[in-house]
Write a protein that holds these residues in place. Structure first.
Motif, mmCIF file in Angstrom:
data_model
loop_
_atom_site.group_PDB
_atom_site.id
_atom_site.type_symbol
_atom_site.label_atom_id
_atom_site.label_comp_id
_atom_site.label_asym_id
_atom_site.label_seq_id
_atom_site.Cartn_x
_atom_site.Cartn_y
_atom_site.Cartn_z
ATOM 1 N N GLN A 18 0.736 -3.700 10.537
ATOM 2 C CA GLN A 18 1.852 -4.602 10.286
ATOM 3 C C GLN A 18 1.395 -5.965 9.790
ATOM 4 O O GLN A 18 2.051 -6.579 8.944
ATOM 5 N N MET A 19 0.266 -6.445 10.290
ATOM 6 C CA MET A 19 -0.240 -7.751 9.890
ATOM 7 C C MET A 19 -0.932 -7.725 8.532
ATOM 8 O O MET A 19 -0.974 -8.732 7.822
ATOM 9 N N ALA A 20 -1.469 -6.559 8.139
ATOM 10 C CA ALA A 20 -2.295 -6.498 6.932
ATOM 11 C C ALA A 20 -1.546 -6.105 5.676
ATOM 12 O O ALA A 20 -1.906 -6.541 4.573
ATOM 13 N N ALA A 21 -0.487 -5.288 5.804
ATOM 14 C CA ALA A 21 0.070 -4.676 4.601
ATOM 15 C C ALA A 21 1.568 -4.431 4.711
ATOM 16 O O ALA A 21 2.135 -4.374 5.797
ATOM 17 N N ARG A 22 2.168 -4.285 3.535
ATOM 18 C CA ARG A 22 3.498 -3.711 3.407
ATOM 19 C C ARG A 22 3.279 -2.266 2.968
ATOM 20 O O ARG A 22 2.622 -2.027 1.957
ATOM 21 N N VAL A 23 3.783 -1.320 3.731
ATOM 22 C CA VAL A 23 3.466 0.089 3.510
ATOM 23 C C VAL A 23 4.680 0.819 2.948
ATOM 24 O O VAL A 23 5.751 0.821 3.560
ATOM 25 N N LEU A 25 -8.185 -1.119 5.276
ATOM 26 C CA LEU A 25 -9.219 -1.343 4.262
ATOM 27 C C LEU A 25 -8.623 -1.413 2.862
ATOM 28 O O LEU A 25 -9.094 -2.182 2.013
ATOM 29 N N ALA A 26 -7.589 -0.640 2.597
ATOM 30 C CA ALA A 26 -6.915 -0.737 1.299
ATOM 31 C C ALA A 26 -6.353 -2.140 1.096
ATOM 32 O O ALA A 26 -6.490 -2.741 0.022
ATOM 33 N N ALA A 27 -5.736 -2.672 2.142
ATOM 34 C CA ALA A 27 -5.181 -4.025 2.056
ATOM 35 C C ALA A 27 -6.276 -5.079 1.966
ATOM 36 O O ALA A 27 -6.124 -6.094 1.267
ATOM 37 N N LEU A 28 -7.392 -4.858 2.651
ATOM 38 C CA LEU A 28 -8.492 -5.814 2.645
ATOM 39 C C LEU A 28 -9.145 -5.929 1.276
ATOM 40 O O LEU A 28 -9.418 -7.036 0.789
ATOM 41 N N ILE A 57 0.850 -1.188 0.000
ATOM 42 C CA ILE A 57 0.000 0.000 0.000
ATOM 43 C C ILE A 57 0.884 1.236 0.000
ATOM 44 O O ILE A 57 1.696 1.431 0.917
ATOM 45 N N ALA A 58 0.752 2.058 -1.027
ATOM 46 C CA ALA A 58 1.508 3.310 -1.076
ATOM 47 C C ALA A 58 0.761 4.385 -0.288
ATOM 48 O O ALA A 58 -0.451 4.545 -0.441
ATOM 49 N N VAL A 59 1.500 5.096 0.546
ATOM 50 C CA VAL A 59 0.909 6.173 1.352
ATOM 51 C C VAL A 59 1.643 7.471 1.040
ATOM 52 O O VAL A 59 2.756 7.693 1.521
#
Length: 339
Positions: free
Chosen positions: A31-36, A322-325, A6-8
């Motif tokens: 940390q569990m849902a995405a690589r940011v 939500l982006a990762a979901l 996910i790009a922020v």
């Protein structure tokens, strides 16, 4: 488990964007849902870490795939475009508006190139954008141009309540005029497609009423009888699971309880008040009908507390989550359309 990237984009460097990024990256849910991947400025983030009393390491990369995305680390694509010596925290300035646009532009390029799976945006300031001669007032307008997209579709989500908006940034008088059979019918169809892209198959939708008690069959207001009901019946004839108009003082409650997959709000404040009263910080904006998924915090730059380290990161956490979901389902649909 594969975690989406996910790009922020960092947002306005004079606002709370850098601080909510730093705090969110330390949250276990993120940390569990995405690589940011942060698209921003290293010096600004280092300054924000002093505000937040944080000691994260910074990993600078040139491409998203290069990052290790380790806990305790900010993986950063460093634009190096802010002079922190002249940056005035909590104030409108051209430097900040120019930088904020550059971060969004770069994140968009990464998403269009499919180097990241989605983007989650942080606050920008309309006055700073204007000072920088950026010809747009907000994220959606900038993304329309950067992606050559017409009519992006906004959805709010808070817990299990999803809300779409028939009208948004127009006067209440104008919003009432825009409630027509044609527009309501079109938006019902758009909502169905958007939900299916997000992985909600054969969704159920409720259309909110416009007048108190949905007009009581024309006793006070005839928009429900003349415009909304015919649109709902047309959509039902197409096989859509839609009901309405449902009085606005109850429809959002029923949506939150799971009776409907989404509610179509007829004007800006009708839906905004409903979602933000459930949980202001966890109300997240999702932008559909673009080549990639975008989520966003639904608060501003908070100049009054920028630099204090006191801002809450909850909204940023939820936006990334939500982006990762939704990104896997969204991107699968996009890939199928590309053939």
């Amino acid at each position: 488990m594969h975690k989406p990237i996910i790009a922020v984009p960092m947002g306005d460097p004079a606002g709370v964007g850098p601080e909510i990024i730093i705090k969110a990256l330390q949250d276990r849910k993120v940390q569990m849902a995405a690589r940011v991947l942060i698209v921003g400025d290293r010096a600004v983030l280092e300054q924000a870490m002093t505000f937040c009393k944080s000691r994260l390491a910074i990993e600078v990369v040139e491409k998203a795939a290069q990052g290790c995305y380790a806990e305790g680390t900010i993986t950063l694509l460093d634009m190096a475009n802010v002079d922190v010596k002249t940056l005035r925290i909590g104030q409108v300035q051209a430097q900040a508006g120019k930088a904020a646009f550059a971060y969004l532009e770069k994140a968009t390029q990464l998403a269009l190139a499919q180097e990241v799976d989605a983007i989650a945006t942080t606050p920008i300031n309309k006055e700073s954008l204007r000072a920088a001669d950026v010809p747009h007032i907000g994220h959606t307008e900038m993304l329309e141009e950067l992606t050559a997209t017409k009519n992006p579709l906004t959805m709010f989500q808070v817990f299990d309540l999803r809300v779409f908006f028939l009208t948004r940034h127009v006067s209440l008088r104008r919003a009432c005029d825009l409630v027509t059979e044609a527009s309501v019918y079109e938006f019902i169809q758009r909502c169905v497609k958007a939900l299916e892209v997000l992985g909600v198959q054969n969704p159920s939708i409720a259309v909110a009423g416009l007048n108190p008690h949905s007009g009581e069959h024309g006793l006070f207001g005839d928009e429900e009888v003349n415009e909304i009901e015919p649109a709902v019946k047309r959509a039902q004839a197409d096989g859509v699971r839609v009901v309405g108009p449902v009085p606005a003082d109850s429809v959002f409650h029923f949506g939150l309880k799971g009776r409907y997959d989404a509610v179509l709000s007829l004007y800006h404040d009708q839906g905004h008040i409903a979602t933000k009263m459930v949980d202001f910080e966890r109300t997240i904006s999702l932008t559909n009908n673009m080549p990639f998924l975008r989520t966003s915090v639904d608060h501003g730059t908070a100049f009054d507390i920028a630099g204090s380290g006191s801002v809450s990161e909850v909204s940023m956490v939820e936006a990334i989550y939500l982006a990762a979901l939704y990104a896997p389902s969204f991107n699968k649909d996009a890939e199928e359309k590309r053939g």
